[in-house]
Motif scaffolding. Structure first.
Motif, short mmCIF file in Angstrom:
data_model
loop_
_atom_site.label_atom_id
_atom_site.label_comp_id
_atom_site.label_asym_id
_atom_site.label_seq_id
_atom_site.Cartn_x
_atom_site.Cartn_y
_atom_site.Cartn_z
N ASP A 107 6.18 -6.88 -2.68
CA ASP A 107 6.01 -7.15 -1.26
C ASP A 107 6.87 -8.32 -0.77
N ASP B 203 2.30 -2.60 -10.26
CA ASP B 203 1.95 -3.06 -8.92
C ASP B 203 2.19 -4.58 -8.89
N HIS C 236 6.85 -9.27 2.13
CA HIS C 236 6.03 -10.02 3.09
C HIS C 236 4.91 -10.85 2.42
N LYS C 237 4.91 -10.90 1.11
CA LYS C 237 4.00 -11.85 0.44
C LYS C 237 4.84 -12.99 -0.13
N THR D 70 0.84 -1.20 0.00
CA THR D 70 0.00 0.00 0.00
C THR D 70 0.87 1.25 0.00
C1 LIG Z 1 -1.33 -7.00 -1.35
C2 LIG Z 1 -1.39 -6.06 -2.45
C3 LIG Z 1 -1.26 -4.69 -2.23
C4 LIG Z 1 -1.19 -4.09 -0.85
O1 LIG Z 1 -0.08 -4.52 -0.16
P1 LIG Z 1 -0.02 -4.49 1.44
O2 LIG Z 1 1.31 -5.07 1.67
O3 LIG Z 1 -1.15 -5.33 1.92
O4 LIG Z 1 -0.13 -3.07 1.86
C5 LIG Z 1 -1.24 -3.85 -3.33
N1 LIG Z 1 -1.35 -4.34 -4.57
C6 LIG Z 1 -1.48 -5.66 -4.82
C7 LIG Z 1 -1.59 -6.13 -6.24
C8 LIG Z 1 -1.51 -6.57 -3.77
O5 LIG Z 1 -1.66 -7.87 -4.02
#
Ligand SMILES: *Cc1c(COP(=O)(O)O)cnc(C)c1O
Length: 590
Positions: free
Chosen positions: A344, A292, A346-347, A89
């Motif tokens: 991310d 993104d 963290h993902k 985010t």
């Molecule tokens: C998860 C996600 C976000 C937001 O990320 P956070 O780490 O939850 O703030 C933004 N864009 C996409 C495509 C996502 O999958």
């Protein structure tokens, strides 16, 4: 002890029986690095508060830049840079803020030059003195052109102005920028610019609407690009919106391409998006591209050879059944042409929260948001190595105090598992293979279940997310089908008053809204499910049961999903067994 006991109520992300949201087991190097660094509590707001971890944060930025194919040699131009954020985010906010700052810089600079006689004719863009360009042209330079323009302005003001006058000119430029005037003041002064727009697909994460609210633009300025039947951006519609924007003289702050949509894991055609942007330049409009890739960013490691090169599609295909489709391959190959990206850790980086990242292809982009921008017309600062300036990281980012422990976590993880096919890619390949296995297994399962339910997978997976729709045999009502889906999910959901340990599996859900489906596609989907034609209709968002198709959603990121039990059944087999059991229970009840 009470906390420790209470934490047992947490969601068991670590378990392969968790196939819900974008969370999974963590990688130990990152956990260990995080824990030991926390004890020192470094603050990456500036190097003096984080002598051991600040340079590692900038290095993580470069590691991620190389992962997506950007140059990181500081002696070359462009050279990438990046930093961590609390999550995707904030990285998206950062992306929008940086590109906006660059977008209107030329307009401010030209205004300041017009009232500085010594600089008339000294600074040019596209072969013309900038004071002669109109606001529309100045707001439609590319990121690289603006960065060059700023460097030219620095050089010319150093050559033509005495130190004091130079500081005055710097302050004048600042006073002309929208960051000083506010959006209202800026656009009042520049009536040729009819506001601004962000172009993002209907599948964009809600952080983009939040960003538009937070940064003062308002959500109505979003130009929503339609998606195609595979839930990827429809580039023909993007081209229309770019034309329309050029015609109406509405600058486009950025085009958002999503690499791995949050709901479906689908991949926008970044190559075709970049081509559309390049072609639109002939209409006088330039738009930067922010990717993104909060979800899909790390999947680039599957494509990246140890020497940093891109692996050929044919070589990759030998490792999978279907992946990567030509469209998905082309999108990853086109990452190198984007301007900035959100990723991310963290993902799909499997490290603890909170760790997102923002990375830009050209580090010159950072200078437009430096909090001490007013001083940078000081030649001394310009001589400094840009990466030395970044040591005051807090001046460039949205956050202030920030976790050095999160940096350590990402840094050590990337050292243990380099960001290429042999390191991280080896783990992420499992996630794609699990998805392919699910896809294949579903074929047989659907047959076996056909006397009880109709099952479809409305979106062919691009990566590692699978969505299913289940309709009881003979049912023709959309509302009833959706209610049935909800009842299945209620047995696989996280509920605060239920013991999670009693759940066999935990899944998540999402919906396909009529407004995001082409009418032809909507009819086709209803026909596959045996639902009454015309049942699905767009409506204003509300508590309706018939404006969407409810789907069970599964994120297949746990690398252990293919592990078999003593009976030779892996977690996906067992999930489908479980779903069969739930369906039998529910249909019996009906
Ligand atoms: C998860 C996600 C976000 C937001 O990320 P956070 O780490 O939850 O703030 C933004 N864009 C996409 C495509 C996502 O999958």
């Amino acid at each position: 002890m009470r906390l420790s006991a209470d934490l047992k109520r947490s969601v068991p992300f670590f378990s392969p029986r968790y196939v819900g949201h974008m969370a999974s087991d963590l990688l130990l190097p990152g956990v260990i690095a995080r824990i030991i660094t926390t004890l020192y509590n470094p603050n990456n707001v500036a190097e003096e508060a984080a002598p051991a971890t600040l340079d590692k944060e900038l290095e993580v930025g470069l590691q991620l830049a190389r992962m997506v194919g950007w140059a990181t040699d500081p002696s070359a131009t462009p050279c990438a840079y990046g930093h961590l954020t609390s999550g995707g985010t904030l990285a998206n906010y950062q992306g929008l803020r940086n590109l906006t700052a660059a977008k209107f810089y030329g307009v401010a600079l030209a205004a300041a030059v017009r009232s500085t006689p010594a600089l008339l004719g000294a600074i040019s863009a596209r072969g013309e003195a900038i004071e002669g360009l109109d606001d529309w042209a100045l707001a439609n330079l590319s990121v690289d052109e603006i960065i060059t323009l700023r460097a030219d302005a620095m050089r010319s003001s150093a050559a033509r102005l005495a130190p004091e006058a130079r500081a005055g000119f710097g302050a004048l430029v600042e006073s002309e920028r929208h960051e000083s005037l506010g959006l209202f003041g800026f656009f009042t002064r520049h009536p040729d610019l009819a506001g601004a727009r962000v172009l993002a697909p209907a599948t964009a994460h809600y952080s983009w609407s939040k960003a538009l609210k937070t940064l003062g633009w308002g959500v109505d300025m979003m130009g929503t690009v339609r998606t195609d039947r595979d839930m990827r951006m429809d580039v023909a519609h993007l081209r229309e919106l770019l034309e329309e924007s050029a015609h109406a003289r509405v600058p486009v702050l950025c085009i958002v391409g999503v690499l791995g949509t949050t709901e479906f894991g689908t991949i926008d055609p970044l190559g075709a998006i970049t081509d559309a942007r390049d072609d639109a330049r002939a209409l006088g409009i330039d738009a930067s591209i922010h990717v993104d890739a909060a979800w899909g960013g790390y999947l680039a490691t599957i494509f990246r050879a140890e020497d940093g090169g891109l692996i050929e599609r044919d070589a990759l295909r030998k490792r999978f059944h279907y992946f990567p489709s030509q469209e998905v391959y082309d999108a990853f190959a086109a990452l190198a042409r984007a301007d900035s990206i959100t990723i991310d850790p963290h993902k799909l980086g499997y490290i603890p929260y909170a760790a997102g990242a923002y990375v830009a292809r050209n580090r010159g982009l950072a200078e437009f948001v430096s909090h001490s921008a007013a001083y940078v017309f000081d030649a001394r600062d310009e001589e400094e190595d840009p990466s030395d300036r970044m040591r005051h990281l807090g001046e460039y980012v949205l956050e202030g105090s920030k976790s050095g422990a999160a940096t350590a976590s990402a840094y050590v993880t990337h050292k243990v598992l380099p960001l290429n096919e042999r390191g991280f890619g080896a783990i992420l390949r499992h996630t794609i293979r699990s998805c392919e296995y699910f896809y294949d297994a579903l074929g047989e399962w659907r047959e076996r279940m056909s006397d009880r339910v109709k099952v479809t997978m409305p979106i062919t997976p691009d990566t590692n997310l699978v969505c299913l729709v289940v309709n009881p045999a003979g049912n023709t009502s959309l509302a009833e089908m959706n209610a049935f889906g909800r009842s299945l999910f209620s047995q696989m959901s996280v509920e605060l008053d239920a013991s999670l340990q009693r759940r066999d599996f935990i899944a998540s859900y999402t919906s396909l809204f009529a407004e995001n489906l082409a009418p032809v596609r909507a009819q086709e989907l209803l026909a596959e499910l045996g639902i009454r034609p015309g049942a699905l209709a767009p409506r204003p968002r509300g508590p309706y049961e018939d404006d969407h198709v409810y789907m069970l959603r599964h994120t297949l990121m746990n690398p252990w999903l293919m592990q078999e039990n003593e009976r030779g059944r892996n977690y996906i087999d067992r999930y489908l067994d479980h779903l069969e059991h739930l369906i039998d229970d529910a249909t019996r009840r009906v």
